[in-house]
Design a protein around this motif. Structure first.
Motif, PDB file in Angstrom:
ATOM      1  N   ASP A  63     -87.117  57.397-103.003  1.00 37.60           N
ATOM      2  CA  ASP A  63     -86.050  56.530-102.486  1.00 37.60           C
ATOM      3  C   ASP A  63     -84.700  56.908-103.100  1.00 37.60           C
ATOM      4  N   ASP A  64     -84.718  57.180-104.398  1.00 38.27           N
ATOM      5  CA  ASP A  64     -83.479  57.569-105.072  1.00 38.27           C
ATOM      6  C   ASP A  64     -82.933  58.873-104.502  1.00 38.27           C
ATOM      7  N   LEU A  65     -83.841  59.835-104.322  1.00 32.86           N
ATOM      8  CA  LEU A  65     -83.413  61.142-103.824  1.00 32.86           C
ATOM      9  C   LEU A  65     -82.873  61.036-102.399  1.00 32.86           C
ATOM     10  N   VAL A  66     -83.540  60.231-101.575  1.00 32.59           N
ATOM     11  CA  VAL A  66     -83.082  60.036-100.195  1.00 32.59           C
ATOM     12  C   VAL A  66     -81.670  59.444-100.201  1.00 32.59           C
ATOM     13  N   GLU A  67     -81.470  58.421-101.009  1.00 34.06           N
ATOM     14  CA  GLU A  67     -80.144  57.795-101.039  1.00 34.06           C
ATOM     15  C   GLU A  67     -79.085  58.757-101.567  1.00 34.06           C
ATOM     16  N   ARG A  68     -79.419  59.440-102.656  1.00 34.15           N
ATOM     17  CA  ARG A  68     -78.456  60.369-103.255  1.00 34.15           C
ATOM     18  C   ARG A  68     -78.076  61.487-102.269  1.00 34.15           C
ATOM     19  N   SER A  69     -79.085  62.024-101.588  1.00 40.61           N
ATOM     20  CA  SER A  69     -78.825  63.142-100.670  1.00 40.61           C
ATOM     21  C   SER A  69     -78.019  62.674 -99.461  1.00 40.61           C
ATOM     22  N   LEU A  70     -78.369  61.504 -98.940  1.00 38.85           N
ATOM     23  CA  LEU A  70     -77.638  60.991 -97.778  1.00 38.85           C
ATOM     24  C   LEU A  70     -76.212  60.602 -98.166  1.00 38.85           C
TER      25      LEU A  70
ATOM     26  N   GLY B 127     -74.602  62.131-100.533  1.00 35.26           N
ATOM     27  CA  GLY B 127     -73.979  63.448-100.710  1.00 35.26           C
ATOM     28  C   GLY B 127     -73.560  64.054 -99.381  1.00 35.26           C
ATOM     29  N   ALA B 128     -74.312  63.745 -98.335  1.00 36.55           N
ATOM     30  CA  ALA B 128     -73.989  64.284 -97.013  1.00 36.55           C
ATOM     31  C   ALA B 128     -73.117  63.317 -96.209  1.00 36.55           C
ATOM     32  N   ASN B 129     -72.656  62.250 -96.887  1.00 42.12           N
ATOM     33  CA  ASN B 129     -71.741  61.315 -96.262  1.00 42.12           C
ATOM     34  C   ASN B 129     -72.351  60.612 -95.046  1.00 42.12           C
ATOM     35  N   LEU B 130     -73.625  60.315 -95.123  1.00 33.12           N
ATOM     36  CA  LEU B 130     -74.336  59.724 -93.993  1.00 33.12           C
ATOM     37  C   LEU B 130     -74.993  58.388 -94.351  1.00 33.12           C
ATOM     38  N   TRP B 131     -75.049  58.074 -95.631  1.00 27.60           N
ATOM     39  CA  TRP B 131     -75.815  56.920 -96.109  1.00 27.60           C
ATOM     40  C   TRP B 131     -75.438  55.619 -95.392  1.00 27.60           C
ATOM     41  N   ASN B 132     -74.145  55.331 -95.344  1.00 25.65           N
ATOM     42  CA  ASN B 132     -73.735  54.049 -94.766  1.00 25.65           C
ATOM     43  C   ASN B 132     -74.129  53.903 -93.304  1.00 25.65           C
ATOM     44  N   GLU B 133     -74.176  55.019 -92.597  1.00 24.01           N
ATOM     45  CA  GLU B 133     -74.513  54.962 -91.171  1.00 24.01           C
ATOM     46  C   GLU B 133     -76.010  54.807 -90.934  1.00 24.01           C
ATOM     47  N   VAL B 134     -76.852  55.190 -91.888  1.00 23.89           N
ATOM     48  CA  VAL B 134     -78.302  55.202 -91.607  1.00 23.89           C
ATOM     49  C   VAL B 134     -79.135  54.336 -92.553  1.00 23.89           C
TER      50      VAL B 134
ATOM     51  N   SER C 194     -76.754  60.847 -83.568  1.00 21.42           N
ATOM     52  CA  SER C 194     -75.829  61.680 -82.791  1.00 21.42           C
ATOM     53  C   SER C 194     -75.859  63.106 -83.345  1.00 21.42           C
ATOM     54  N   GLY C 195     -75.293  64.052 -82.589  1.00 23.39           N
ATOM     55  CA  GLY C 195     -75.282  65.456 -83.034  1.00 23.39           C
ATOM     56  C   GLY C 195     -74.628  65.632 -84.396  1.00 23.39           C
ATOM     57  N   GLY C 196     -73.488  64.968 -84.584  1.00 27.73           N
ATOM     58  CA  GLY C 196     -72.776  65.090 -85.862  1.00 27.73           C
ATOM     59  C   GLY C 196     -73.576  64.478 -87.002  1.00 27.73           C
ATOM     60  N   GLN C 197     -74.240  63.355 -86.693  1.00 24.69           N
ATOM     61  CA  GLN C 197     -75.091  62.719 -87.717  1.00 24.69           C
ATOM     62  C   GLN C 197     -76.299  63.602 -88.018  1.00 24.69           C
ATOM     63  N   GLN C 198     -76.857  64.219 -86.984  1.00 21.96           N
ATOM     64  CA  GLN C 198     -78.007  65.116 -87.202  1.00 21.96           C
ATOM     65  C   GLN C 198     -77.613  66.292 -88.092  1.00 21.96           C
ATOM     66  N   GLN C 199     -76.396  66.804 -87.885  1.00 24.27           N
ATOM     67  CA  GLN C 199     -75.976  67.931 -88.717  1.00 24.27           C
ATOM     68  C   GLN C 199     -75.811  67.484 -90.165  1.00 24.27           C
TER      69      GLN C 199
ATOM     70  N   ILE D 144     -77.722  68.691 -93.589  1.00 25.56           N
ATOM     71  CA  ILE D 144     -77.057  68.994 -94.856  1.00 25.56           C
ATOM     72  C   ILE D 144     -77.716  68.184 -95.983  1.00 25.56           C
ATOM     73  N   ALA D 145     -78.045  66.928 -95.698  1.00 23.27           N
ATOM     74  CA  ALA D 145     -78.757  66.105 -96.700  1.00 23.27           C
ATOM     75  C   ALA D 145     -80.094  66.745 -97.070  1.00 23.27           C
TER      76      ALA D 145
END
Ligand SMILES: Nc1ncnc2c1ncn2[C@@H]1O[C@H](COP(=O)(O)OP(=O)(O)OP(=O)(O)O)[C@@H](O)[C@H]1O
Ligand SMILES: [Mg+2]
Length: 259
Positions: A123-130, A132-139, A151-156, A160-161
């Motif tokens: 769980d920690d790694l998932v949060e940290r990576s997301l 880091g990829a600037n996606l956490w708040n959205e998912v 979305s495509g941009g979120q998938q990219q 990266i995460a």
């Protein structure tokens, strides 16, 4: 973490075809380097040699050396799987595992590497990576939804995460924004700026504005004609390549006067 890459006298072949010839380049840690040049000049081919992805293509091989902080990635006995763990890659088309959850997509590379982790470490790694990829708040409220629901941009950013989760030293990106809209593109560019603090980053791009926005150094590759090998023509600070290049072919290319 972030490591220095050095390629010396690198030739890249597909069977008998010499696709890229005689590349010498030094890439510093915590920098972003852009590879630019016309289609077919060997940018993707050379990029893939930096994590031995090239070798998954039958008949493909290299001569010369690629050093990561001084260690030759092609030395006998070096495991290409470990190399790819140190040098991660993000592709042109976002390629999350579509039916796998967002959470499991982030963990996919770590699990492939055989890492055993407790649920809370995961769980920690998932949060940290997301994050880091600037996606956490959205998912963060839908981590169990499939990767394909983004979305495509979120998938990219998910890809990266996934790359960041295995804690590589280098991240290679081959036209990571070419399938994205301008807003998502800027989001990825902002992210690259952030990632640069921790990683050595190499990005292939056809977008000259993008190269000037994100990169510290730029390498211009070119080919003399079809069937000829690609060469690294000029490598310098991005500001020099775009405002005061030394080689005429570079100037023609960056000013759009190519061909
Ligand atoms: N799997 C392959 N097998 C054989 N030849 C290949 C393979 N992949 C690429 N090539 C050849 O190697 C050369 C360089 O291709 P590469 O894809 O590296 O160019 P590129 O600079 O990335 O082009 P683009 O900007 O279109 O992505 C080309 O002549 C291409 O046809
Ligand atoms: Mg390419």
């Amino acid at each position: 973490m972030s490591k220095r890459i050095e390629a010396t006298d690198l030739n890249v072949y597909y069977g008998d075809f010499l696709a890229v010839e005689g590349v010498n380049i030094e890439i510093e840690p915590r920098t972003v380097t852009a590879f630019i040049g016309p289609s077919g000049c060997g940018k993707s081919t050379f990029l893939r040699t930096l994590n031995r992805m090239h070798e998954v293509i039958p008949g493909a091989r290299v001569t010369g050396e690629v050093l990561l902080d001084g260690d030759n990635l092609y030395a006998p006995g070096v495991d290409p799987v470990l190399v790819r763990r140190q040098v991660g890659m993000v592709f042109q088309r976002p390629n999350p595992f579509p039916t796998m959850s967002i959470r499991d997509n982030v963990l996919a590379g770590v699990k492939l590497n055989g890492g055993r982790m407790s649920k809370s470490d995961q769980d920690d790694l998932v949060e940290r990576s997301l994050r880091g990829a600037n996606l956490w708040n959205e998912v963060k409220d839908r981590l169990d939804r499939p990767g394909s629901s983004l979305s495509g941009g979120q998938q990219q950013r998910l890809c990266i995460a996934r790359a960041v989760a295995v804690q590589p030293d280098v991240i290679l990106m081959d036209e990571p924004c070419s399938a994205l809209d301008p807003i998502s593109t800027l989001a990825i560019e902002d992210l690259i700026e952030e990632l640069k603090k921790e990683y050595t980053i190499v990005i292939v791009t056809h977008n000259m504005q993008q190269a000037t926005r994100v990169s510290d150094k730029t390498a211009f590759f070119n080919i003399a004609g079809t069937g000829k090998p690609g060469h690294l023509i000029e490598y310098d600070d991005t500001s020099v390549i775009f405002s005061n290049p030394k080689v005429k072919a570079t100037e023609d290319y960056v000013s759009g006067r190519f061909g």
